[in-house]
Design a protein around this motif. Structure first.
Motif, PDB file in Angstrom:
ATOM      1  N   GLY A 180      -7.234  -5.111  -4.320  1.00  0.00           N
ATOM      2  CA  GLY A 180      -6.464  -4.189  -5.131  1.00  0.00           C
ATOM      3  C   GLY A 180      -7.352  -3.148  -5.798  1.00  0.00           C
ATOM      4  O   GLY A 180      -8.377  -3.475  -6.393  1.00  0.00           O
ATOM      5  N   GLY A 181      -6.959  -1.890  -5.712  1.00  0.00           N
ATOM      6  CA  GLY A 181      -7.755  -0.797  -6.255  1.00  0.00           C
ATOM      7  C   GLY A 181      -8.560  -0.062  -5.210  1.00  0.00           C
ATOM      8  O   GLY A 181      -9.084   1.029  -5.473  1.00  0.00           O
ATOM      9  N   THR A 182      -8.659  -0.623  -4.011  1.00  0.00           N
ATOM     10  CA  THR A 182      -9.324   0.061  -2.908  1.00  0.00           C
ATOM     11  C   THR A 182      -8.476   1.270  -2.484  1.00  0.00           C
ATOM     12  O   THR A 182      -7.248   1.235  -2.575  1.00  0.00           O
ATOM     13  CB  THR A 182      -9.504  -0.904  -1.723  1.00  0.00           C
ATOM     14  OG1 THR A 182     -10.384  -1.960  -2.114  1.00  0.00           O
ATOM     15  CG2 THR A 182     -10.074  -0.203  -0.504  1.00  0.00           C
ATOM     16  N   ARG A 238     -13.126   4.356  -2.210  1.00  0.00           N
ATOM     17  CA  ARG A 238     -13.401   3.269  -3.134  1.00  0.00           C
ATOM     18  C   ARG A 238     -13.202   1.922  -2.443  1.00  0.00           C
ATOM     19  O   ARG A 238     -12.174   1.697  -1.803  1.00  0.00           O
ATOM     20  CB  ARG A 238     -12.459   3.320  -4.341  1.00  0.00           C
ATOM     21  CG  ARG A 238     -12.363   4.638  -5.035  1.00  0.00           C
ATOM     22  CD  ARG A 238     -11.343   4.605  -6.168  1.00  0.00           C
ATOM     23  NE  ARG A 238     -10.042   4.123  -5.732  1.00  0.00           N
ATOM     24  CZ  ARG A 238      -9.129   4.880  -5.137  1.00  0.00           C
ATOM     25  NH1 ARG A 238      -9.384   6.150  -4.871  1.00  0.00           N
ATOM     26  NH2 ARG A 238      -7.957   4.371  -4.795  1.00  0.00           N
ATOM     27  N   LEU A 239     -14.156   1.031  -2.607  1.00  0.00           N
ATOM     28  CA  LEU A 239     -14.018  -0.344  -2.133  1.00  0.00           C
ATOM     29  C   LEU A 239     -14.071  -1.288  -3.321  1.00  0.00           C
ATOM     30  O   LEU A 239     -15.032  -1.275  -4.096  1.00  0.00           O
ATOM     31  CB  LEU A 239     -15.124  -0.702  -1.144  1.00  0.00           C
ATOM     32  CG  LEU A 239     -15.147  -2.179  -0.704  1.00  0.00           C
ATOM     33  CD1 LEU A 239     -13.876  -2.526   0.084  1.00  0.00           C
ATOM     34  CD2 LEU A 239     -16.390  -2.503   0.115  1.00  0.00           C
ATOM     35  N   GLN A 261       0.838  -1.187   0.000  1.00  0.00           N
ATOM     36  CA  GLN A 261       0.000   0.000   0.000  1.00  0.00           C
ATOM     37  C   GLN A 261       0.877   1.242   0.000  1.00  0.00           C
ATOM     38  O   GLN A 261       1.992   1.224   0.535  1.00  0.00           O
ATOM     39  CB  GLN A 261      -0.924   0.003   1.222  1.00  0.00           C
ATOM     40  CG  GLN A 261      -1.849  -1.217   1.257  1.00  0.00           C
ATOM     41  CD  GLN A 261      -2.680  -1.304   2.517  1.00  0.00           C
ATOM     42  OE1 GLN A 261      -2.679  -0.398   3.343  1.00  0.00           O
ATOM     43  NE2 GLN A 261      -3.411  -2.394   2.680  1.00  0.00           N
ATOM     44  N   VAL A 262       0.357   2.310  -0.606  1.00  0.00           N
ATOM     45  CA  VAL A 262       1.104   3.559  -0.674  1.00  0.00           C
ATOM     46  C   VAL A 262       0.179   4.713  -0.297  1.00  0.00           C
ATOM     47  O   VAL A 262      -1.010   4.715  -0.654  1.00  0.00           O
ATOM     48  CB  VAL A 262       1.703   3.780  -2.084  1.00  0.00           C
ATOM     49  CG1 VAL A 262       0.616   3.867  -3.137  1.00  0.00           C
ATOM     50  CG2 VAL A 262       2.582   5.028  -2.110  1.00  0.00           C
ATOM     51  N   GLY A 263       0.698   5.648   0.461  1.00  0.00           N
ATOM     52  CA  GLY A 263      -0.055   6.843   0.828  1.00  0.00           C
ATOM     53  C   GLY A 263       0.762   8.089   0.541  1.00  0.00           C
ATOM     54  O   GLY A 263       1.975   8.112   0.775  1.00  0.00           O
ATOM     55  N   ASP A 275      -3.729   4.217  -1.668  1.00  0.00           N
ATOM     56  CA  ASP A 275      -4.062   3.204  -2.662  1.00  0.00           C
ATOM     57  C   ASP A 275      -3.573   1.829  -2.215  1.00  0.00           C
ATOM     58  O   ASP A 275      -2.431   1.677  -1.755  1.00  0.00           O
ATOM     59  CB  ASP A 275      -3.431   3.563  -4.013  1.00  0.00           C
ATOM     60  CG  ASP A 275      -3.963   2.702  -5.150  1.00  0.00           C
ATOM     61  OD1 ASP A 275      -5.058   2.128  -5.002  1.00  0.00           O
ATOM     62  OD2 ASP A 275      -3.290   2.600  -6.188  1.00  0.00           O
ATOM     63  N   PHE A 276      -4.448   0.832  -2.343  1.00  0.00           N
ATOM     64  CA  PHE A 276      -4.080  -0.562  -2.143  1.00  0.00           C
ATOM     65  C   PHE A 276      -3.518  -1.071  -3.475  1.00  0.00           C
ATOM     66  O   PHE A 276      -4.267  -1.499  -4.347  1.00  0.00           O
ATOM     67  CB  PHE A 276      -5.292  -1.401  -1.763  1.00  0.00           C
ATOM     68  CG  PHE A 276      -5.843  -1.148  -0.381  1.00  0.00           C
ATOM     69  CD1 PHE A 276      -5.807   0.111   0.190  1.00  0.00           C
ATOM     70  CD2 PHE A 276      -6.417  -2.175   0.335  1.00  0.00           C
ATOM     71  CE1 PHE A 276      -6.332   0.342   1.461  1.00  0.00           C
ATOM     72  CE2 PHE A 276      -6.938  -1.964   1.600  1.00  0.00           C
ATOM     73  CZ  PHE A 276      -6.896  -0.700   2.162  1.00  0.00           C
TER      74      PHE A 276
END
Length: 505
Positions: free
Chosen positions: A399-401, A429-430, A346-348, A371-372
């Protein structure tokens, strides 16, 4: 004397002078100097001006009296706060309050430098737990806890508590390395474990002219006690059916109903790595821009232990068995549901531009993105022990959450008033898909089995006026207007032939 006064005032000291007892020279005439106090400029949003009870823990207190291995440990001893941390490095560590239990993660808000760390993709103690790892313990300056939903500056999620982590930036070159070792002896039912954990972290920071930076990294290798025990309700009648097994333990569950404890599950071994870069630039003497980026990775392998053995001494995980003259049918999922292989990346990122005049008006703009990049949890669907080496299973892919936030805040100060106001926007986003796979350990994702998708969006405006009536009393008036909607919702199941497009709310 003048130089001494300037030096002391710059250090925030009260200064006074006493006339010498002997005859004074012309240049040494007695001087009376009023006390001088220098107060640091308050942040744009000073917790003391909010109509809520607050508690604070500082960096100095943390260093002296709190054993902080992970960042969430720093708030564990503040009033009315409980951190559901099951072991070192637990990624599922929500907080509980007087109003909200550990399964209500969305009822409290966690921020770091006004950047959201709460994962509002759910309301649980699992994947919706706060992302504490994006703050290194060494960079904490102080943490404020705000109790209750009484400040217009925060949304309804603040019904429990708001945790504001304020980090620091170096004023000169500094660096450090921390190494932590931990060991525990665990004994429950028939599980006996000696568990060790090790963590090494380091940081370096400096300020060079108008630029300051902070770089930190952490590596954790931890083993944990079982997070679950496998049980069945005790059968009511005697029977000779099933394969006789031994090792089950008779016990009572939380409602005092009789059960049989069959084994332990979710015995985790985790390896976590994270890194963070924070870069601040003084655009003007009173305006600073700060950019932060953090990366978190986690590998987690969970195994289990059965207490059951047959007449030949072989472990038993499933099937029709007989325990002390009572028949049971243990499904394959009883144990295999607590075995998994989990990989996260994950990145923030955040950007904050803020003024810090400490005068009549200050403001800040904060944008964040989380982002996951990769979030796959693999489970076997077959029975153990065969499934230990592979076979069919499922992959849960988040992925994409992620989420994005944008905030503007301002504050206008007078001698008797502090008027604060702001605008807020976010989109969450989920993406929660479950795929079948031919081999739960190594094979790629196969056909889609279930899907849960959706987005929420919030737009808000708020204003608050704190009026000092007398030094001991402040009247606070505030209002918050929010527009929240949920859209693009979908629940689908291939096996059930279900597809439900959720209406927009």
């Amino acid at each position: 004397m003048n130089a001494l006064m300037k030096l002391a005032a710059g250090a925030g000291l009260a200064v006074f002078a006493v006339a010498p007892g002997g005859p004074a020279l012309a240049d040494d005439a007695p001087i009376t100097v009023a006390s001088v106090t220098v107060v640091a400029a308050p942040p744009v949003e000073d917790p003391k001006s909010l109509p809520v009870k607050t508690a604070t823990v500082t960096r100095e207190t943390i260093a002296k009296s709190i054993n902080v291995v992970n960042t969430e440990d720093a708030v564990a001893y503040l009033p009315d706060v409980l951190v559901r941390k099951r072991h070192i490095g637990d990624t599922q560590a929500p907080i509980t309050t007087r109003t909200s239990g550990e399964g209500s993660s969305a009822r409290s808000l966690i921020y770091a430098d006004d950047v959201l760390l709460s994962a509002l993709i759910g309301n649980n103690n699992g994947n919706a737990s706060p992302r504490w790892s994006f703050v290194a313990p060494q960079e904490i300056d102080h943490i404020d806890i705000l109790y209750g939903p009484f400040a217009a500056a925060y949304p309804g999620n603040s019904i429990g508590e708001v945790v504001n982590i304020v980090t620091r930036l170096p004023t000169k070159l500094e660096a450090g390395v921390d190494a932590v070792g931990a060991w525990q002896n665990f004994s429950q039912y028939s599980t006996r474990q000696n568990l060790g954990s090790g963590q090494i972290s380091g940081y370096v920071g400096d300020k060079i002219g108008p630029v300051a930076f902070w770089l930190s990294a952490n590596h954790l290798d931890t083993s944990a006690q079982p997070l679950a025990f496998v049980t069945v309700a005790q059968a009511s009648g005697a029977s000779t059916a099933g394969v006789p097994v031994t090792g089950a333990l008779a016990a009572l569950n939380r409602t005092a109903s009789p059960i049989e404890v069959l084994g332990a599950g979710s015995i985790e071994h985790q390896i976590e790595n994270n890194a963070k870069l924070k870069l601040a630039v003084d655009l003007t003497p009173t305006v600073t821009a700060t950019y932060s980026v953090g990366v978190f990775s986690n590998w987690d392998r969970a195994t289990d232990q059965t207490y059951l053995t047959n007449a030949a001494g072989a472990p038993v995980f499933s099937g029709e068995v007989n325990i002390a003259g009572r028949a049971y049918n243990i499904p394959a999922s009883a144990f295999s549901a607590d075995v998994y292989d989990y990989n996260e990346l994950q990145v923030g990122q955040s950007l904050k531009i803020a003024s810090h005049t400490g005068g009549a008006f200050d403001w800040e703009v904060v944008a964040s993105y989380y982002d996951f990049l990769n979030d796959r949890q693999r489970f076997p669907s077959g029975a153990l022990p065969t499934a230990t080496s592979g076979g069919p299973g499922t992959i849960t892919d988040l992925g994409g959450t992620g989420w994005e936030t944008l905030d503007f805040k301002g504050v206008w100060r007078t001698a008797a008033q502090e008027i604060s106001f702001g605008l807020h926007g976010d989109e969450i986003r989920l993406v929660d898909n479950v795929f079948d796979t031919s081999d739960w350990i190594t094979a790629p994702e196969g056909p889609l089995a279930t899907s849960a998708l959706g987005r929420t969006q919030t737009v808000a405006a708020w204003a608050q006026d704190a009026i000092t009536i007398i030094p001991a009393a402040t009247l606070t008036l505030g209002a918050r207007l929010e527009d929240w909607r949920a859209f693009d919702g979908l629940n689908a199941s291939t096996s059930a032939g279900l597809r439900a497009d959720q209406p927009e709310i």
